[in-house]
Enzyme design. Structure first.
Site, PDB file in Angstrom:
ATOM      1  N   ASP A  37     -22.557  43.904  61.347  1.00 46.90           N
ATOM      2  CA  ASP A  37     -22.754  42.918  60.288  1.00 46.90           C
ATOM      3  C   ASP A  37     -21.396  42.587  59.684  1.00 46.90           C
ATOM      4  O   ASP A  37     -20.685  43.474  59.223  1.00 46.90           O
ATOM      5  CB  ASP A  37     -23.692  43.488  59.220  1.00 46.90           C
ATOM      6  CG  ASP A  37     -24.194  42.422  58.251  1.00 46.90           C
ATOM      7  OD1 ASP A  37     -23.400  41.533  57.884  1.00 46.90           O
ATOM      8  OD2 ASP A  37     -25.372  42.473  57.865  1.00 46.90           O
ATOM      9  N   CYS A  77     -26.572  36.284  57.272  1.00 45.00           N
ATOM     10  CA  CYS A  77     -27.312  37.329  57.986  1.00 45.00           C
ATOM     11  C   CYS A  77     -28.593  36.865  58.663  1.00 45.00           C
ATOM     12  O   CYS A  77     -28.703  36.850  59.884  1.00 45.00           O
ATOM     13  CB  CYS A  77     -27.635  38.478  57.024  1.00 45.00           C
ATOM     14  SG  CYS A  77     -26.180  39.235  56.283  1.00 45.00           S
ATOM     15  N   LYS A 125     -30.691  47.807  60.925  1.00 43.73           N
ATOM     16  CA  LYS A 125     -30.852  46.510  60.272  1.00 43.73           C
ATOM     17  C   LYS A 125     -31.387  45.473  61.251  1.00 43.73           C
ATOM     18  O   LYS A 125     -30.765  45.200  62.274  1.00 43.73           O
ATOM     19  CB  LYS A 125     -29.515  46.048  59.691  1.00 43.73           C
ATOM     20  CG  LYS A 125     -29.633  44.744  58.910  1.00 43.73           C
ATOM     21  CD  LYS A 125     -28.357  44.418  58.153  1.00 43.73           C
ATOM     22  CE  LYS A 125     -28.537  43.160  57.314  1.00 43.73           C
ATOM     23  NZ  LYS A 125     -27.344  42.835  56.517  1.00 43.73           N
ATOM     24  N   ASP A 310     -23.568  39.546  63.625  1.00 41.62           N
ATOM     25  CA  ASP A 310     -24.309  38.366  63.164  1.00 41.62           C
ATOM     26  C   ASP A 310     -23.374  37.264  62.677  1.00 41.62           C
ATOM     27  O   ASP A 310     -23.666  36.080  62.805  1.00 41.62           O
ATOM     28  CB  ASP A 310     -25.328  38.746  62.084  1.00 41.62           C
ATOM     29  CG  ASP A 310     -24.708  39.475  60.899  1.00 41.62           C
ATOM     30  OD1 ASP A 310     -23.509  39.797  60.946  1.00 41.62           O
ATOM     31  OD2 ASP A 310     -25.437  39.737  59.914  1.00 41.62           O
ATOM     32  N   HIS A 311     -22.241  37.652  62.106  1.00 42.38           N
ATOM     33  CA  HIS A 311     -21.250  36.689  61.617  1.00 42.38           C
ATOM     34  C   HIS A 311     -19.973  37.454  61.334  1.00 42.38           C
ATOM     35  O   HIS A 311     -19.893  38.666  61.562  1.00 42.38           O
ATOM     36  CB  HIS A 311     -21.738  35.963  60.354  1.00 42.38           C
ATOM     37  CG  HIS A 311     -22.221  36.890  59.281  1.00 42.38           C
ATOM     38  ND1 HIS A 311     -21.371  37.659  58.509  1.00 42.38           N
ATOM     39  CD2 HIS A 311     -23.477  37.214  58.865  1.00 42.38           C
ATOM     40  CE1 HIS A 311     -22.060  38.382  57.677  1.00 42.38           C
ATOM     41  NE2 HIS A 311     -23.349  38.146  57.870  1.00 42.38           N
TER      42      HIS A 311
END
Length: 525
Positions: A37, A77, A125, A310-311
């Protein structure tokens, strides 16, 4: 760890000798995906890889394939993960913000693997279904068009904990990684059924600033001296090269120097970037635990390992922190893939994005992808075999953002050397155009200098998505969602909205802020 380095390198020869080609053998490969993340993808290859010690990322680079131009489909997210799990662009699933994403019963590539005989497990997550994240987060996204300016988060802070031997900082990530390694050992007892494991890690995402209270939000860059030492050397290195007249300021130096200026002193325990970089360094150690478990159970030779995020994280590049931006620090993600029958030591320049992972995973498992997928399988770019003749990957990627902390929907198209960013209807906000070959730091908007390029890229973007129409759809959704939330609160509305994480600025003129929302909802009053 030195012995592990040697053991992992020894695995390289065995792994690729043992495999002839994916899915042409009676034994389908296992699939392990580790998703981070807020991990800037540029740290996984040179020159970014020199900024912080990421030795286990280097193992993946040596044993597998590194994608040099991998992007998120939305720099936040939940929408980003929704794109990865569904294989569809954000506007197709209408994953507009961290609250509005996929339905809980949406079919993911993991579901398809399970239906086709894989033993599946998802840990850590996930964050791709609707209904999560804070009330503040969703209200800020819904009211982004309201004509007021309220600070939503305090200044980011740093926190140093433990000592030179404190390794386990993000306890939940270590716990989930321990569970994942235990699960791998258990699966080794059933070698005749392939498995798919997903491990979602929070690192190096910032921590919530607890001192600001439950509604304030805020971001804390938390680390220990153990991890801080892995970044400080490189930080001092970049300070040293400042005196070199021919030096081109790199992205890592840019945000490090910016933070020095902001804090008015060069002290490692007060600077955000050397705190975020160790947080990034910790993640590959967790990844190493997973690879080590595969090696110990003799499963590595028949397992495809995928590492991505995710980014990214701006970490004060462009004087911004967090994500929610189309600048490289926020939108560029890591993507490394290793496994039997795949190329080793390969670097791929092809533009790719997270929606490509859905068809890629299915392709690895020998499963035909069906439905309206936005992505394309990456296996033809990776495989040693030339039997994979799927449709050619396009020479562009799309990313879009519709959430909080901005006041207009944002669309980014990468094609060739260009990055084109446009907003809302394409007219009300000036677009941006960057030549990433000449301007890797994205400091020079050349949209006026190259009008023909702008017209070409805008036409291409509109052929992919009718973005003015999508922006209108998001605008309508925001009003309806906020109106329903407001109605559900009844008489408590004024008290609740005044105590969200913008409460400091809200209290300065409560009546004016409530009237601004009313004008947005109902028009002129």
């Amino acid at each position: 760890m030195t012995s592990l380095v040697k053991q992992l390198k020894d695995c390289k020869r065995a792994t690729f000798i043992a495999a002839v080609c994916l899915c042409q053998d009676a034994t389908r490969p296992n699939i392990v995906m580790v998703m981070s993340d807020a991990f800037d993808g540029r740290l996984t290859f040179d020159p970014g890889s020199k900024v912080v010690q990421l030795p286990y990322i280097n193992y993946l680079r040596e044993l597998g394939t590194t994608f040099l131009n991998a992007y998120t489909n939305s720099p936040i997210c939940c929408p980003s993960r929704a794109a990865m799990w569904s294989g569809q662009f954000v506007h197709l699933t209408q994953s507009w913000n961290n609250y509005k994403c996929l339905d809980a019963n949406a079919t993911t590539w993991m579901d398809i693997l399970e239906k086709n005989g894989y033993h599946t497990k998802m840990m850590g997550k996930l964050d791709y279904t609707s209904g999560s994240h804070s009330v503040s987060n969703r209200v800020e996204a819904w009211t982004r068009d309201v004509q007021f300016l309220l600070r939503q988060e305090g200044r980011p802070v740093t926190q140093l904990v433990g000592n030179m031997s404190t390794e386990r900082i993000k306890k939940v990530d270590w716990k989930n990684t321990d569970m994942a390694t235990q699960w791998i050992h258990q699966r080794a007892a059933s070698p005749h059924q392939p498995f798919a494991l997903y491990l979602g890690l929070n690192l190096p995402h910032t921590y919530k600033t607890e001192s600001l209270g439950p509604t304030a939000g805020g971001s804390t860059f938390l680390t220990s001296p153990y991890w801080l030492k892995k970044a400080c050397f490189f930080f001092l290195y970049f300070l040293n090269i400042l005196s070199t007249s021919c030096c081109r300021i790199t992205f890592s130096f840019y945000f490090s120097l910016t933070l020095c200026i902001l804090h008015s002193q060069i002290s490692p325990d007060l600077i955000l970037v050397p705190k975020w970089l160790p947080m990034a360094a910790m993640h590959p150690i967790l990844l190493c635990q997973v690879i080590s478990a595969l090696r110990e159970t003799s499963l590595l030779n028949n397992t495809v390992v995928i590492f991505t995020a995710d980014h990214g994280e701006l970490a004060m590049e462009h004087r911004q922190f967090y994500k929610m931006s189309m600048f490289e620090g926020s939108s560029h993600v890591p993507l490394l893939i290793m496994g039997p029958g795949l190329m080793s030591g390969l670097q791929v320049n092809q533009l790719v994005s997270l929606v490509d992972l859905y068809p890629t995973v299915l392709d690895i498992a020998g499963i035909s992808a069906v439905g309206n997928l936005s992505g394309h399988s990456l296996l033809p770019l990776l495989s040693k075999s030339n039997t994979f003749s799927l449709r050619k990957h396009p020479d562009w990627i799309l990313s879009e953002y519709h959430g909080c902390n901005v006041n207009a929907s944002t669309y980014m198209l990468r094609s060739g050397q260009w990055k084109y960013i446009t907003y809302a209807d394409g007219q009300s906000v000036h677009p941006q155009l960057f030549d990433l070959t000449l301007d890797t730091e994205e400091l020079h908007n050349v949209v006026l200098k190259f009008p023909d390029v702008r017209l070409h890229l805008d036409k291409l973007l509109r052929s992919i998505v009718d973005y003015p129409k999508v922006s209108t759809t998001v605008h309508i959704y925001n009003k309806k969602a906020f109106g329903a939330w407001r109605q559900s609160l009844g008489r408590n509305y004024s008290q609740v909205i005044a105590n969200l994480r913008w409460h400091v600025d809200w209290q300065k003129d409560v009546l004016a802020n409530e009237r601004a929302i009313d004008r947005w909802l109902y028009g002129a009053l």
